[in-house]
Design a protein around this motif. Structure first.
Motif, PDB file in Angstrom:
ATOM      1  N   ASN A 203       0.823  -1.207   0.000  1.00 15.61           N
ATOM      2  CA  ASN A 203       0.000   0.000   0.000  1.00 15.61           C
ATOM      3  C   ASN A 203       0.856   1.256   0.000  1.00 15.61           C
ATOM      4  O   ASN A 203       0.538   2.245  -0.670  1.00 15.61           O
ATOM      5  CB  ASN A 203      -0.943  -0.006   1.204  1.00 15.61           C
ATOM      6  N   TYR A 204       1.959   1.231   0.747  1.00 11.55           N
ATOM      7  CA  TYR A 204       2.865   2.382   0.757  1.00 11.55           C
ATOM      8  C   TYR A 204       3.416   2.638  -0.643  1.00 11.55           C
ATOM      9  O   TYR A 204       3.456   3.782  -1.116  1.00 11.55           O
ATOM     10  CB  TYR A 204       4.009   2.145   1.745  1.00 11.55           C
ATOM     11  N   ALA A 205       3.825   1.562  -1.317  1.00 14.74           N
ATOM     12  CA  ALA A 205       4.391   1.709  -2.659  1.00 14.74           C
ATOM     13  C   ALA A 205       3.368   2.296  -3.629  1.00 14.74           C
ATOM     14  O   ALA A 205       3.694   3.159  -4.458  1.00 14.74           O
ATOM     15  CB  ALA A 205       4.891   0.359  -3.158  1.00 14.74           C
ATOM     16  N   HIS A 208       2.863   6.144  -2.491  1.00 14.24           N
ATOM     17  CA  HIS A 208       3.996   7.071  -2.493  1.00 14.24           C
ATOM     18  C   HIS A 208       4.974   6.892  -3.646  1.00 14.24           C
ATOM     19  O   HIS A 208       5.603   7.853  -4.074  1.00 14.24           O
ATOM     20  CB  HIS A 208       4.762   6.943  -1.173  1.00 14.24           C
ATOM     21  N   VAL A 209       5.119   5.662  -4.132  1.00 13.22           N
ATOM     22  CA  VAL A 209       6.130   5.408  -5.151  1.00 13.22           C
ATOM     23  C   VAL A 209       5.529   5.405  -6.551  1.00 13.22           C
ATOM     24  O   VAL A 209       6.089   6.023  -7.463  1.00 13.22           O
ATOM     25  CB  VAL A 209       6.859   4.076  -4.866  1.00 13.22           C
ATOM     26  N   LEU A 210       4.391   4.736  -6.745  1.00 10.22           N
ATOM     27  CA  LEU A 210       3.791   4.678  -8.075  1.00 10.22           C
ATOM     28  C   LEU A 210       3.549   6.060  -8.682  1.00 10.22           C
ATOM     29  O   LEU A 210       3.878   6.274  -9.862  1.00 10.22           O
ATOM     30  CB  LEU A 210       2.493   3.866  -8.016  1.00 10.22           C
ATOM     31  N   PRO A 211       2.988   7.044  -7.947  1.00  5.35           N
ATOM     32  CA  PRO A 211       2.794   8.363  -8.565  1.00  5.35           C
ATOM     33  C   PRO A 211       4.104   9.010  -9.008  1.00  5.35           C
ATOM     34  O   PRO A 211       4.137   9.704 -10.035  1.00  5.35           O
ATOM     35  CB  PRO A 211       2.138   9.186  -7.447  1.00  5.35           C
ATOM     36  N   ALA A 229      10.428  -2.987  -5.850  1.00  2.20           N
ATOM     37  CA  ALA A 229      10.147  -4.420  -5.923  1.00  2.20           C
ATOM     38  C   ALA A 229      11.073  -5.203  -5.010  1.00  2.20           C
ATOM     39  O   ALA A 229      10.644  -6.142  -4.320  1.00  2.20           O
ATOM     40  CB  ALA A 229      10.284  -4.907  -7.362  1.00  2.20           C
ATOM     41  N   THR A 230      12.347  -4.812  -4.982  1.00  2.00           N
ATOM     42  CA  THR A 230      13.321  -5.505  -4.133  1.00  2.00           C
ATOM     43  C   THR A 230      13.013  -5.315  -2.658  1.00  2.00           C
ATOM     44  O   THR A 230      13.045  -6.264  -1.868  1.00  2.00           O
ATOM     45  CB  THR A 230      14.741  -4.991  -4.429  1.00  2.00           C
ATOM     46  N   ILE A 231      12.677  -4.085  -2.287  1.00  2.00           N
ATOM     47  CA  ILE A 231      12.338  -3.801  -0.887  1.00  2.00           C
ATOM     48  C   ILE A 231      11.092  -4.574  -0.475  1.00  2.00           C
ATOM     49  O   ILE A 231      11.051  -5.209   0.580  1.00  2.00           O
ATOM     50  CB  ILE A 231      12.132  -2.288  -0.688  1.00  2.00           C
ATOM     51  N   ALA A 232      10.051  -4.535  -1.333  1.00  2.23           N
ATOM     52  CA  ALA A 232       8.783  -5.175  -0.983  1.00  2.23           C
ATOM     53  C   ALA A 232       8.928  -6.682  -0.820  1.00  2.23           C
ATOM     54  O   ALA A 232       8.430  -7.264   0.148  1.00  2.23           O
ATOM     55  CB  ALA A 232       7.736  -4.858  -2.052  1.00  2.23           C
TER      56      ALA A 232
END
Length: 255
Positions: A203-205, A208-211, A229-232
């Protein structure tokens, strides 16, 4: 301020209700600052928020009856206040599902566009009347709406005063779902519960990251995607979920 925005927590969900029905939930400074207070201090345990409204309308936009005469600097600060508040919705701690009905106009549409999922009841209509009133949007619409519906459609709305219905709005990109009258909140809750089951990192990705990937060049976006992807996939929860899937304990797509 508390009377303008009501909040109620139900387990992992937080219900945030615009509560100015006598004004069709038109937004004054007190209401926008009340939203800031809510999304700046999210209660513990909340994993998704549902933003909805009292009465027949989501929001008729900026309350022009309280519009003050401002000089250029004051007007700039007022617009930037809206930007600050709506950023706390879009880039806050939890995803936000907006349930729309009736008027979703001007500043109300700006608030809705800062949310992550929008459910529109059949009564919903969208408009940007600023163009007909000799002013310009100031709460973030010129940044967020073109990403949802395209620049030409937004320009058309402001040039002509065009009003968009709920049915038109779903295929244009204003909302992702349309329901019958009175069924929007139920659908919003269904979606919020599903979102709350996601891994927090996912959900964070998405919030905050996708946009930021979408706003980047291809090479920068692909690098951010690889890092995220690596972090998740390195998180313990992701590893457990993958194990559950491989060992048949998780639902398959479509189930």
């Amino acid at each position: 301020m508390a009377a303008l925005v009501e909040i109620e927590q139900d387990g992992e969900l937080l219900f945030v209700k615009l509560n100015r029905p006598q004004k069709r939930n038109a937004v004054n400074d007190a209401l926008i600052l009340a939203l800031e207070a809510v999304f700046s201090d999210m209660p513990d345990g909340v994993k998704c928020a549902v933003l909805h409204s009292e009465g027949d309308h989501f929001s008729a936009g900026l309350d022009l009856s309280e519009l003050q005469e401002r000089d250029i600097i004051e007007g700039l600060h007022h617009s930037r206040m809206w930007h600050r508040v709506l950023d706390k919705i879009q880039f806050g701690k939890v995803p936000v599902v907006a349930v729309l009905k009736g008027a979703c106009v001007g500043g109300g549409l700006e608030i809705a566009s800062a949310c992550h999922i929008r459910v529109a009841e059949a009564s919903t209509f969208y408009a940007l009347p600023e163009g007909q009133r000799g002013i310009f949007v100031g709460g973030g619409a010129s940044v967020r709406l073109p990403k949802l519906i395209g620049m030409a459609r937004m320009a058309d709305m402001m040039f002509t005063g065009r009003t968009i219905s709920a049915e038109e709005g779903v295929w244009m990109g204003f909302s992702q779902y349309v329901t019958m009258a009175g069924e929007g909140l139920e659908k919003g809750i269904e979606l919020a519960k599903r979102i709350a089951q996601n891994a927090p990192m996912t959900n964070y990705a998405l919030m905050h990251v996708l946009p930021r990937i979408a706003d980047s060049s291809q090479s920068e976006g692909l690098l951010m995607e690889s890092l995220m992807a690596t972090i998740a996939q390195s998180s313990p929860e992701a590893k457990q979920r993958l194990t559950d899937f491989l060992e048949g304990r998780a639902k398959k797509v479509g189930q």
